[in-house]
Motif scaffolding. Structure first.
Motif, PDB file in Angstrom:
ATOM      1  N   LEU A   1       0.793   4.093  -2.991  1.00  0.00           N
ATOM      2  CA  LEU A   1       0.457   5.486  -2.702  1.00  0.00           C
ATOM      3  C   LEU A   1       1.605   6.420  -3.082  1.00  0.00           C
TER       4      LEU A   1
ATOM      5  N   ASP B   1       1.616   6.823  -6.753  1.00  0.00           N
ATOM      6  CA  ASP B   1       0.473   7.631  -7.187  1.00  0.00           C
ATOM      7  C   ASP B   1       0.755   9.128  -7.121  1.00  0.00           C
TER       8      ASP B   1
ATOM      9  N   VAL C   1       1.870   5.652   4.715  1.00  0.00           N
ATOM     10  CA  VAL C   1       0.471   5.586   4.276  1.00  0.00           C
ATOM     11  C   VAL C   1      -0.349   6.679   4.962  1.00  0.00           C
TER      12      VAL C   1
ATOM     13  N   GLU D   1       0.822  -1.203   0.000  1.00  0.00           N
ATOM     14  CA  GLU D   1       0.000   0.000   0.000  1.00  0.00           C
ATOM     15  C   GLU D   1       0.857   1.254   0.000  1.00  0.00           C
TER      16      GLU D   1
END
Length: 459
Positions: free
Chosen positions: A97, A100, A321, A93
């Motif tokens: 992220l 992204d 995160v 994750e």
């Protein structure tokens, strides 16, 4: 427990058990911090300071942010650590992220423990992919204190620690206020800096150069913002000669410059992008290398010769995160751009008009520097460009004056750096700038008629 043979217990002086970085051990003096919250930290005597440099430029979300503290605690209760050879949800994750926030061409992330080893791995990848030995790196740069990172560092910190045979060639990047190219405009500085870099590549032999490593905005060497066209020009040179571009975004990444990454301000996509600091505000040590398409393709069928025990540490990934979530939800990247443009930049311009030792103020987003000079006409630096050690007396006086006024910026060489947390309020920011201005006036005097020239404030 008995001491080891041959080591008398009376000879053990452990009154100073910590070995201090960048310091002569006998001269090291530290403020003993008792606590911190938000943009402030304090000691046991009740002294409080506004953290105007986010510690070492990393505390984007400030001290003790409740979302990050909760995320680390929850992950610790679930699973504290795991070797990188195992798959794990929070690691995946965090990588997704992070990617992204980056250009689409970045394909995957190698997690490291910090910025220096991220740069080490990026350099290794570049040499393996190209089969070439040399790296071009800028003067007035900093890439970390490990041997490989120090080898490409271009400031005085490398002087006593530079490893032999580093295969590094240094170039001058753009710095209009102290132009190496006798430029008088940003356009001239850009064109001449690129011409200089092209000549250097030719002199070294393009077929020997693996990578150019640079900070898209130079950080600890003065917050040097490149002129428009420079970074795209470097990208074009790399493409022309098959050289990989490594963007060291350790200090500039994750919103510091009013964009997710400083390279985004120029629409430049590197082949390798290194990060740390702002990815999780340093709550747990973390860095990484984002790998672009060319590098990813090379290692698709070849094993990469490197790794770290704590790569993708679960606690670090959980904090990353959480951090990216806060940066997005609270629109802190956009807010950094706004505060830099409407508060920090204009306030520093007014400060420069009040204090005659200010030669130039420069920056972008929430990354700014105040350069101090003994004479505005000659632009003679107020303190030397020197390796770490005691500050020059006037700069030490300035830092003391700032501390007395409840603010703590970074003071280095002849500069004051302001990189406050991205969560800072407008009121706190204005208060901090006024305190720095008051300290400058108290130490150096002020109030003289000045005009603003094309490269900064001049008499």
């Amino acid at each position: 427990m008995n001491p080891p043979t041959g080591v008398p217990s009376a000879s053990r002086d452990r009154s100073r058990p910590v070995f201090h970085p960048w310091s002569a051990q006998g001269a090291a003096r530290q403020v003993r911090v008792d606590g911190a919250a938000g943009c402030w930290f304090w000691d046991r005597d009740g002294n409080r300071w506004l953290d105007l440099h986010s510690q070492l430029g990393n505390l984007h979300l400030g001290h003790q942010h409740p979302v990050l503290v909760e995320a680390v605690g929850a992950q610790a209760a679930r699973l504290c650590t795991l070797a990188p050879s195992y798959g794990y949800e929070v690691r995946d994750e965090a990588a997704r992220l992070i990617l992204d926030t980056m250009p689409d061409a970045m394909r995957s992330v190698l997690f490291t423990n910090g910025g220096a080893d991220a740069n080490e791995h990026a350099l290794r990848m570049a040499r393996l992919v190209t089969g070439r030995p040399k790296v071009l790196a800028a003067h007035r740069s900093y890439h970390g204190a490990t041997d490989g990172a120090m080898a490409v560092t271009g400031d005085p910190r490398r002087w006593s620690a530079e490893p032999p045979g580093s295969r590094t060639v240094r170039f001058f990047g753009p710095y209009l206020y102290r132009s190496e190219f006798h430029a008088t405009t940003a356009e001239e500085e850009c064109e001449r800096a690129l011409r200089h870099l092209r000549r250097l590549i030719g002199y070294e032999g393009p077929e020997t150069v693996a990578a150019i490593i640079l900070e898209p905005v130079v950080g600890s060497n003065g917050v040097l913002v490149p002129p428009p066209g420079y970074l795209p020009g470097v990208r074009e040179l790399c493409d022309e000669f098959g050289i990989l571009l490594i963007a060291d975004e350790v200090m500039t990444g994750f919103g510091r410059c009013g964009a997710w990454f400083a390279g985004d301000l120029h629409d430049v996509v590197p082949d390798l992008l290194t990060f740390a600091k702002g990815v999780n505000s340093g709550y747990v040590p973390m860095g990484g290398v984002a790998v672009g398409e060319r590098v990813a393709a090379y290692f698709e069928d070849r094993p990469y010769p490197g790794g770290l025990t704590y790569s993708g540490h679960p606690l670090a990934c959980a904090s990353a995160v959480a951090s990216i979530g806060v940066l997005r939800d609270d629109k802190l990247v956009e807010r950094a751009e706004l505060l830099g443009r409407t508060v920090l930049g204009p306030s520093l311009a007014r400060l420069a008009q009040r204090v005659p030792v200010v030669g130039e103020v420069r920056g972008v987003g929430l990354a700014w520097a105040i350069e101090l000079v003994s004479d505005r006409d000659s632009r003679e630096p107020l303190a030397p460009y020197a390796a770490p050690g005691p500050l020059a007396p006037p700069m030490a006086q300035l830092l003391a004056a700032c501390r007395e006024r409840g603010v703590w910026p970074l003071v280095a060489a002849n500069r004051v750096h302001l990189l406050p947390p991205l969560i800072i309020t407008e009121t706190e920011l204005e208060r901090g700038i006024e305190a720095v201005a008051d300290a400058l006036t108290a130490v150096f005097g002020g109030h003289r008629r000045v005009t603003t020239g094309p490269t900064g404030v001049t008499t």
